[in-house]
Motif scaffolding. Structure first.
Motif, PDB file in Angstrom:
ATOM      1  N   CYS A   1       9.405 -51.478 -59.785  1.00 13.99           N
ATOM      2  CA  CYS A   1       8.162 -50.818 -59.372  1.00 13.99           C
ATOM      3  C   CYS A   1       7.197 -51.763 -58.663  1.00 13.99           C
ATOM      4  O   CYS A   1       6.051 -51.385 -58.412  1.00 13.99           O
ATOM      5  N   ARG A   2       7.659 -52.956 -58.347  1.00  9.02           N
ATOM      6  CA  ARG A   2       6.826 -53.943 -57.636  1.00  9.02           C
ATOM      7  C   ARG A   2       5.498 -54.164 -58.354  1.00  9.02           C
ATOM      8  O   ARG A   2       4.419 -54.096 -57.787  1.00  9.02           O
TER       9      ARG A   2
ATOM     10  N   GLU B   1      -0.674 -48.194 -56.095  1.00  9.16           N
ATOM     11  CA  GLU B   1      -0.332 -49.094 -57.194  1.00  9.16           C
ATOM     12  C   GLU B   1      -0.443 -48.381 -58.535  1.00  9.16           C
ATOM     13  O   GLU B   1       0.375 -48.604 -59.443  1.00  9.16           O
TER      14      GLU B   1
ATOM     15  N   ARG C   1       2.634 -46.422 -59.094  1.00  6.88           N
ATOM     16  CA  ARG C   1       3.768 -47.256 -59.484  1.00  6.88           C
ATOM     17  C   ARG C   1       3.692 -47.636 -60.965  1.00  6.88           C
ATOM     18  O   ARG C   1       4.716 -47.700 -61.652  1.00  6.88           O
TER      19      ARG C   1
ATOM     20  N   PHE D   1       1.929 -43.881 -51.728  1.00  7.54           N
ATOM     21  CA  PHE D   1       2.985 -44.864 -51.483  1.00  7.54           C
ATOM     22  C   PHE D   1       3.043 -45.189 -49.995  1.00  7.54           C
ATOM     23  O   PHE D   1       2.939 -44.298 -49.142  1.00  7.54           O
TER      24      PHE D   1
ATOM     25  N   PHE E   1       7.700 -48.675 -49.769  1.00  5.04           N
ATOM     26  CA  PHE E   1       7.956 -48.402 -51.164  1.00  5.04           C
ATOM     27  C   PHE E   1       8.566 -47.022 -51.364  1.00  5.04           C
ATOM     28  O   PHE E   1       9.275 -46.792 -52.346  1.00  5.04           O
TER      29      PHE E   1
ATOM     30  N   PHE F   1      11.441 -46.426 -53.758  1.00  5.30           N
ATOM     31  CA  PHE F   1      11.337 -45.380 -54.761  1.00  5.30           C
ATOM     32  C   PHE F   1      12.553 -44.454 -54.699  1.00  5.30           C
ATOM     33  O   PHE F   1      13.098 -44.034 -55.729  1.00  5.30           O
TER      34      PHE F   1
END
Length: 869
Positions: A400-401, A417, A420, A443, A447, A451
């Motif tokens: 999920c960074r 963020e 996430r 997003f 990402f 995802f």
């Protein structure tokens, strides 16, 4: 002259080690249309809010920003409100009134626009935006698209020269989003208003734009015309190139001298001309869906309405979702998609019909902050699975960074963020069925691809995923099946390619661009494959990947030895016994006589010392062995604070001398009232003199309301109130001035409930002084922000500050005799039981509230307030 000039703008949030924005420069001309783009967390929302003075975040700012030739900070509040409009991404959050027409005139009323002009502006604005048919409706009855259009119309009644928009279509369905963007184009072309819009979904935005500004990690990556910036991103193979409109991505995939198209119409013309000279290649076949087991989630003829006599939100709603598949549910705003997910998850009870699930369900709501309970991302994630192995935890962080965000507060993150973090929390629950409500909102394009890979991994593990989304392009690329919800039921459910090939409105830009040229194409990748182009290969630049913070070893709290627990319990029991003994003193007349304090009263005074000692011992024994925080650095008081204190002290002595001289022994009440006014007035004048912003007034008003509610909630217990505890925490966290104001105003307002009288100014002054002392002592480093220190200070302040003022006040107001030391001492003795109750209550409330409330107040100060006063 340019309308907006931004020159080397740099910004850092309060206490942040890294700048949120760094050396940003660009120019916006009058009547221009500019897109603000970039990956999630790159600083787009921060930049927009810095350009709107009333919404600017608290922190350190450098650089120069000029609006219409004037420095932004030099604009008056009226100029900023009228000249710069702002529309956010949550349609309901910006609406403040109950009726549509009320909302339209609210801003004009606040600025004092004459009534006749207000009516004229409201009427022509309603006509311009086509909202005449719902002009008198309630705002809570509007759809999301209508709410956002109303927000835009309300801002435009002030006739701004610049319009700032922060992802205004993020929560709108495709048709409502196009309607909103059409209104923006109309504003720009017919009114000459400059538009600066932040968006992730660029398919329909960039065709309207003259320029685009791309941010990356807080820095400006590119600024210029849309085709030029798109070509630069494609050449650099930057991840954000995936977010470009379909027409631009198709053009960039082949070698062509034709102009770069941006809109669907331009893309169709480009494709037609390109295909005239190049052959069409066959499209790879999509493997059919193979289902080996029965459905994991089934809804059968579900019926639901929110109000007994209200309209049905869902009726005859039937759906089947299978393990190892991603099913996307699409539909307009207000169609009932979120309600359907809540029914499937069990959050709402089905009124008719049936829902069955084969496994554990996890639900991600549209607002991810509803899931947040902790103060750091790491604590938030671990709360979902406290016993998870560290390796599994690190894997979810990487997926999920979130590695670089573990020590951040969830509410300090950008929208993407936060999504996430919420997704990571769900993944840690290891559910069999995932229900996701708008998970890709916020997003960035890069990402979204990650995802999708994550969803693919989950599907391979047999997880059933049902996702509500307005992101048509994402659904077309990655869903296994799609369903359209309309009029309370599913009107179409089919494999993804079939679903979008048959649609004309709820379909992709690629389908609209190539429907008559390449009938099999549904996505941009389909078109690129069929014309022989090169699929995009993007790479993460080293600059975009933030380095994870160095983990500091945390010292674990040692368990309390048994003897300390026993000693703490004994001390607490003894303190309670002292309190009970003081309260059992039923006949207070035995404590005093006509001369002063009796022997019984002298014994009663010993309770002061004994009670203090027992409280101290209890706290000392029960305090956990944790690292003590460093003392606050000593700070010099501001000149205004020094002058304020000196003025109060200088006026006090002459007032007493002159009051006794002119009024004699009968003027105590008048003298006391004058003293209180002299003490409180400088604080209020100082506060008003520095022109506090509206956000500060809102914070202080909320704290006063909380304090009044706390006093009212414990009305049945005399003197057992949390007011002093909250006032102490406000003073420590927000400063002496704010502590004084919250304490004083709380007593004034709460006495509306508890009755006003001559005692009110005394209570105001006493409670305000407690707040001021808390702030001064904390600022000087004397009062530490530990639970023990604050609890003891609260008990001492209740006895020696609040009680020391209210007891002689009683002598002044009701004594009727000449004051002397013996008379004052007698009032202290008879007031001791209630003072002890107040001290015990303050100690207990501070012991419970100090850590969580102090953390929240300091967070508020860092985000909304400047300095600590």
């Amino acid at each position: 002259m340019a309308l907006l000039e931004v020159n080397r703008l740099t910004f850092s949030f309060s206490g942040a080690a890294v700048s949120a924005l760094s050396d940003i420069s660009f120019t916006l001309e009058s009547g221009s249309f500019t897109a603000l783009c970039g990956p999630s967390g790159s600083g787009k929302s921060t930049l927009l809010r810095l350009l709107k003075p009333g919404l600017s975040p608290t922190g350190e700012t450098a650089g120069d920003v000029r609006f219409d030739g004037t420095a932004l900070q030099a604009l008056s509040k009226r100029q900023a409100a009228e000249g710069i409009g702002f529309v956010g991404q949550n349609p309901a959050a910006q609406i403040v009134t109950d009726k549509v027409w009320h909302e339209l005139v609210f801003g004009m009323e606040s600025l004092g626009v004459p009534q006749e002009e207000m009516r004229l502006r409201a009427a022509e604005t309603a006509a311009f935006f086509g909202i005449r048919d719902w002009f008198h409706r309630r705002t809570d009855e509007l759809s999301g698209g209508q709410m956002q259009l109303l927000n835009l119309a309300a801002v435009m009644t002030l006739r701004p020269k610049l319009l700032l928009l922060d992802e205004p279509t993020a929560q709108l369905d495709p048709i409502a989003a196009e309607t909103f963007l059409f209104a923006l184009q109309k504003i720009r072309s017919e009114l000459g208003t400059a538009v600066f819009i932040c968006e992730h979904r660029l398919e329909n935005v960039l065709p309207l734009c003259d320029n685009m500004l791309v941010l990356d990690s807080g820095a400006s990556l590119a600024f210029g015309s849309v085709p030029a910036v798109g070509a630069a991103l494609t050449e650099k193979e930057h991840p954000f190139a995936l977010a470009l409109p379909t027409a631009m991505r198709v053009h960039g995939s082949v070698q062509s001298s034709l102009p770069c198209p941006v809109s669907v119409q331009q893309g169709r013309a480009f494709l037609k001309e390109y295909l005239a000279a190049h052959p069409v290649k066959p499209l790879s076949e999509t493997p059919p869906l193979t289902r080996q087991e029965g459905p994991a989630l089934t809804a059968q003829e579900v019926f639901f309405r929110y109000e007994k006599d209200g309209p049905a939100v869902l009726h005859d709603f039937s759906l089947q979702a299978f393990s190892g598949e991603l099913l996307c549910l699409l539909g307009g705003n207000g169609a009932g998609k979120t309600t359907a997910l809540r029914l499937l998850s069990g959050a709402l009870k089905v009124q008719h019909g049936d829902v069955t699930a084969a496994g554990k369900i996890a639900f991600l709501p549209q607002d991810p902050t509803l899931l947040f309970l902790k103060t750091t991302v790491e604590a938030e994630l671990k709360s979902a699975a406290p016993q998870i192995a560290q390796a599994d935890f690190r894997r979810v962080l990487d997926l999920c960074r979130l590695t670089a965000l573990t020590e951040r507060h969830p509410f300090d993150l950008s929208g993407g963020e936060q999504q996430r973090v919420a997704l990571g929390k769900l993944l840690l629950q290891k559910a069999d069925i995932l229900l996701l409500d708008e998970p890709t909102k916020g997003f960035d394009a890069a990402f979204k691809a990650e995802f999708a890979a994550l969803l693919s991994t989950l599907k391979a593990q047999g997880v059933c995923i049902v996702m509500v989304s307005h992101d048509v392009e994402f659904c077309a690329l990655y869903a296994d099946a799609c369903a359209l919800l309309f009029d309370g039921g599913i009107t179409a459910l089919s494999p993804t390619r079939t679903f979008f090939k048959h649609n004309r409105f709820y379909t992709t830009a690629a389908r609209r661009m190539a429907h008559d040229l390449l009938p099999q194409a549904v996505t941009a990748d389909d078109i690129i494959e069929m014309i022989g182009g090169t699929l995009p290969r993007t790479r993460d630049s080293a600059e975009r990947k933030a380095k994870p913070p160095i983990a500091q070893p945390k010292e674990k709290a040692q368990p309390q030895p048994l003897w300390r627990k026993i000693a703490g319990a004994v001390s607490a029991a003894a303190a309670v016994a002292v309190l009970i003994a003081a309260l059992l003193q039923g006949d207070l007349q035995t404590l005093t006589d006509g001369v002063g304090v009796t022997a019984a009263g002298g014994r009663q005074l010993l309770f002061y010392g004994v009670f203090f000692a027992l409280l101290f011992l209890c706290a000392l024994f029960l305090q956990k062995k944790e690292p003590r925080p460093p003392a606050l650095p000593r700070q010099r008081q501001s000149k205004k604070s020094v002058l304020l204190s000196a003025a109060v002290a200088a006026l006090g002595v002459p007032t007493l001398v002159l009051g006794v001289h002119f009024f004699g022994s009968r003027g105590f009440y008048a003298i006391a009232l004058l003293l209180l006014l002299e003490a409180m007035l400088p604080f209020f004048l100082h506060f008003e003199g520095r022109h506090p912003p509206a956000r500060e007034l809102v914070v202080l008003a909320s704290l006063c309301a909380l304090n009044v509610a706390g006093r009212a909630a414990f009305f049945m217990l005399p003197q057992f109130k949390p007011v002093l505890a909250v006032t102490v925490l406000v003073g420590v966290a927000l400063g002496a001035e704010r502590g004084f104001l919250v304490g004083a105003v709380t007593m004034l307002l709460s006495n509306v409930l508890f009755s006003q009288g001559p005692w009110t100014p005394w209570q105001m002054f006493a409670m305000g002084l407690v707040g001021a002392l808390s702030g001064w002592l904390a600022q000087c480093g004397v009062l530490r922000k530990t639970r023990l220190s604050l609890s003891l200070f609260g008990a001492i302040a209740a006895l020696l500050v609040y009680g020391a003022i209210l007891n002689p006040a009683s002598a002044l107001l009701w004594g009727g005799e000449a004051l002397n030391a013996k008379v004052l001492l007698s009032y202290y003795v008879t007031g001791l039981p209630m003072d002890l109750v107040h001290a015990a209550a303050s100690f207990l409330f501070l012991w419970v509230l100090s850590e969580p409330m102090l953390a929240q107040l300091e967070r508020v100060r860092g985000k909304l307030l400047v300095g600590s006063c």
